[in-house]
Design a protein around this motif. Sequence first.
Motif, mmCIF file in Angstrom:
data_model
loop_
_atom_site.group_PDB
_atom_site.id
_atom_site.type_symbol
_atom_site.label_atom_id
_atom_site.label_comp_id
_atom_site.label_asym_id
_atom_site.label_seq_id
_atom_site.Cartn_x
_atom_site.Cartn_y
_atom_site.Cartn_z
ATOM 1 N N LEU A 15 30.468 40.494 43.643
ATOM 2 C CA LEU A 15 31.184 41.381 42.422
ATOM 3 C C LEU A 15 30.913 42.421 42.299
ATOM 4 O O LEU A 15 31.775 43.239 41.742
ATOM 5 C CB LEU A 15 30.879 40.637 41.033
ATOM 6 C CG LEU A 15 31.051 39.185 40.764
ATOM 7 C CD1 LEU A 15 30.644 38.972 39.332
ATOM 8 C CD2 LEU A 15 32.686 39.080 41.017
ATOM 9 N N ILE A 16 30.233 43.209 43.225
ATOM 10 C CA ILE A 16 30.290 44.655 43.257
ATOM 11 C C ILE A 16 31.834 45.205 43.795
ATOM 12 O O ILE A 16 32.000 46.360 43.524
ATOM 13 C CB ILE A 16 29.185 45.191 44.075
ATOM 14 C CG1 ILE A 16 29.157 44.622 45.519
ATOM 15 C CG2 ILE A 16 27.587 45.107 43.698
ATOM 16 C CD1 ILE A 16 28.425 45.180 46.590
ATOM 17 N N THR A 17 32.482 44.451 44.442
ATOM 18 C CA THR A 17 33.539 44.920 44.947
ATOM 19 C C THR A 17 34.806 44.427 44.076
ATOM 20 O O THR A 17 36.042 44.885 44.274
ATOM 21 C CB THR A 17 34.201 43.802 46.279
ATOM 22 O OG1 THR A 17 34.211 42.754 45.958
ATOM 23 C CG2 THR A 17 32.961 44.244 47.252
ATOM 24 N N SER A 18 34.632 43.948 42.588
ATOM 25 C CA SER A 18 35.742 43.632 41.891
ATOM 26 C C SER A 18 35.439 43.838 40.362
ATOM 27 O O SER A 18 36.076 43.075 39.534
ATOM 28 C CB SER A 18 35.996 42.081 42.262
ATOM 29 O OG SER A 18 34.937 41.187 41.838
ATOM 30 N N GLN A 19 34.447 44.796 40.222
ATOM 31 C CA GLN A 19 34.155 44.967 38.799
ATOM 32 C C GLN A 19 35.056 45.804 38.144
ATOM 33 O O GLN A 19 35.248 47.004 38.411
ATOM 34 C CB GLN A 19 32.641 45.483 38.431
ATOM 35 C CG GLN A 19 31.764 44.517 39.364
ATOM 36 C CD GLN A 19 32.020 43.048 39.224
ATOM 37 O OE1 GLN A 19 32.152 42.561 38.016
ATOM 38 N NE2 GLN A 19 32.096 42.637 40.259
ATOM 39 N N LEU A 20 35.808 45.512 37.189
ATOM 40 C CA LEU A 20 36.607 46.210 36.244
ATOM 41 C C LEU A 20 36.367 46.162 34.598
ATOM 42 O O LEU A 20 37.118 46.282 33.792
ATOM 43 C CB LEU A 20 38.133 46.002 36.464
ATOM 44 C CG LEU A 20 38.517 46.070 37.875
ATOM 45 C CD1 LEU A 20 39.936 45.572 37.894
ATOM 46 C CD2 LEU A 20 38.499 47.460 38.109
ATOM 47 N N GLN A 75 36.953 34.291 44.005
ATOM 48 C CA GLN A 75 38.082 34.998 44.648
ATOM 49 C C GLN A 75 38.281 36.490 44.740
ATOM 50 O O GLN A 75 39.276 37.148 45.021
ATOM 51 C CB GLN A 75 39.093 34.384 43.810
ATOM 52 C CG GLN A 75 39.314 33.056 43.856
ATOM 53 C CD GLN A 75 39.531 32.256 45.375
ATOM 54 O OE1 GLN A 75 40.200 32.985 46.073
ATOM 55 N NE2 GLN A 75 39.059 31.010 45.578
ATOM 56 N N GLY A 76 37.030 37.139 43.933
ATOM 57 C CA GLY A 76 37.036 38.623 43.947
ATOM 58 C C GLY A 76 38.226 39.057 43.045
ATOM 59 O O GLY A 76 39.125 40.292 43.544
ATOM 60 N N ASP A 77 38.602 38.394 41.965
ATOM 61 C CA ASP A 77 39.863 38.540 41.174
ATOM 62 C C ASP A 77 39.444 39.277 39.979
ATOM 63 O O ASP A 77 39.003 38.817 38.886
ATOM 64 C CB ASP A 77 40.411 37.206 40.784
ATOM 65 C CG ASP A 77 41.745 37.376 40.002
ATOM 66 O OD1 ASP A 77 42.257 38.708 39.965
ATOM 67 O OD2 ASP A 77 42.534 36.546 39.859
ATOM 68 N N PRO A 78 39.745 40.555 39.649
ATOM 69 C CA PRO A 78 39.437 41.460 38.676
ATOM 70 C C PRO A 78 40.241 41.345 37.377
ATOM 71 O O PRO A 78 39.781 41.421 36.283
ATOM 72 C CB PRO A 78 39.727 42.832 39.328
ATOM 73 C CG PRO A 78 40.507 42.678 40.375
ATOM 74 C CD PRO A 78 40.620 41.360 40.953
ATOM 75 N N ARG A 79 41.446 40.624 37.673
ATOM 76 C CA ARG A 79 42.036 40.179 36.593
ATOM 77 C C ARG A 79 41.272 38.928 35.876
ATOM 78 O O ARG A 79 41.306 39.133 34.438
ATOM 79 C CB ARG A 79 43.614 39.310 36.973
ATOM 80 C CG ARG A 79 44.670 40.518 37.494
ATOM 81 C CD ARG A 79 45.810 39.867 37.900
ATOM 82 N NE ARG A 79 45.534 39.301 39.139
ATOM 83 C CZ ARG A 79 45.658 39.833 40.305
ATOM 84 N NH1 ARG A 79 45.925 41.077 40.569
ATOM 85 N NH2 ARG A 79 45.320 38.809 41.338
ATOM 86 N N ALA A 80 40.873 38.262 36.516
ATOM 87 C CA ALA A 80 39.924 36.999 35.783
ATOM 88 C C ALA A 80 38.782 37.683 35.294
ATOM 89 O O ALA A 80 38.561 37.464 34.014
ATOM 90 C CB ALA A 80 39.573 35.977 36.767
ATOM 91 N N LEU A 81 38.326 38.710 35.719
ATOM 92 C CA LEU A 81 36.921 39.345 35.095
ATOM 93 C C LEU A 81 37.584 40.087 33.952
ATOM 94 O O LEU A 81 36.680 39.996 32.735
ATOM 95 C CB LEU A 81 36.457 40.264 36.152
ATOM 96 C CG LEU A 81 34.947 40.695 35.960
ATOM 97 C CD1 LEU A 81 33.987 39.509 35.852
ATOM 98 C CD2 LEU A 81 34.519 41.818 37.082
ATOM 99 N N VAL A 233 35.588 34.315 49.005
ATOM 100 C CA VAL A 233 35.245 35.642 49.218
ATOM 101 C C VAL A 233 33.811 35.430 49.676
ATOM 102 O O VAL A 233 33.307 36.293 50.680
ATOM 103 C CB VAL A 233 35.339 36.507 48.081
ATOM 104 C CG1 VAL A 233 34.687 37.946 48.656
ATOM 105 C CG2 VAL A 233 36.857 36.659 47.756
ATOM 106 N N PRO A 234 32.707 35.149 49.065
ATOM 107 C CA PRO A 234 31.328 34.936 49.583
ATOM 108 C C PRO A 234 31.172 34.247 51.170
ATOM 109 O O PRO A 234 30.523 34.875 51.756
ATOM 110 C CB PRO A 234 30.557 33.974 48.375
ATOM 111 C CG PRO A 234 31.375 34.068 47.268
ATOM 112 C CD PRO A 234 32.837 34.251 47.689
#
Length: 403
Positions: A15-20, A75-81, A233-234
Amino acid sequence: MHWIKQPIGLLSLLLITSQLLYAAPFVPANDQQILETLPSDSPPPRYLNSDSFASGASTVSPEQTSQLLERAYLQGDPRALGQARAQLDQMTDQSVETVMLRARALQSNHQFSEAKELLKQILSKDATNPDALLTLSSLLVVQGQFEDAMSYCKKLTDPSLRVYQLACVAQIQSMTGQLTEAKQKLSGLVAIAPGLDPSTARWIYLMQADAALRSKDVPLATQVFSVMDTQTVPALMARADWLLERQEYQEVRQLLQDHTDKDSLLLRLISAQIKLGDPKAKQNLALMKERIEVWKLRQEIAHIRDQATYAMLANQTDSALKLARENWQDQRETADILLYATAAIEAGSQKDIKLLQQFMTDTQFEYPALERDLRLGKLSDSSTQALSPQTSNTQTSRRETPL
């Protein structure tokens, strides 16, 4: 329980690659500016306007929010986050389930101290809460606080939680001089993995992949990658790391060429492209630079590892070392140790090399190839070599066994 569906210790590897979560709002220049194109398989919009969001907020369940966090992880999905964060903002109750979700969101944004406080708040009321125990232990592993992490593993005493306790202990053993024992323990868990839920099985497989990488265990890697999924992604990160360590750059390029929308995967693709002398490396470095500039504009705090990796690949040695040091203050997993070591060796910083060597001595962290590189003060043909920016013209495959 959410901890059964998604072991949180591995959440931080991705998640370090997808945090918003706490990004400042970006204001488009005009109504025609396209901010993002949704994937073709995206679900229909849940809310058409602010009124429908407000009216639907009361129907949001913790299960829905947990699913969004899991989607962001897998999925590395920032929208979901972002959706998960919005839902948490609408929740006013202080139930254990909601507090757990808040802790997970804070952890994913690298607000580790705040996350730990919430987890300890739960444990102050319910000392045997398995969700909090497992999450707190895994978070402490990320920070390299292995003794404290083990103390929480040992509190998972319920016989029905035996699988999770064993996996929790193996995770710590693998980082503290007991890699062989951890591999044996994980091998036993793998035998029952097909009967476990996918997230728990993936957690076990990812730990095996890390053990295989550090010990250069080809049979183990072959076995684990034959059963691990190839879509999340993992799993893609683990597979790419193994291939990079093996100098299988063509295979990395083939594996990741359609995943440039994921920062962690894009960086691995760039690493392979540089080694292959692929002209697309320059284009992708520019793409990564643009993303980093947006992170800085939004004052995001959860991308330091990625920024350091980019600086390393872009030959910005001093910047890479500075960022790697900063990242080291919060994260001390294999990827962080490897990155810091690469930056230190490239910069010729004896102070940082000695710091890493002391850490490996104190914790008994096992990574023979990396230990050798630190001792010699130069990059070898494996381990840290994958992050070295020098271009190689070697394009032949060296894979002994198909994965």
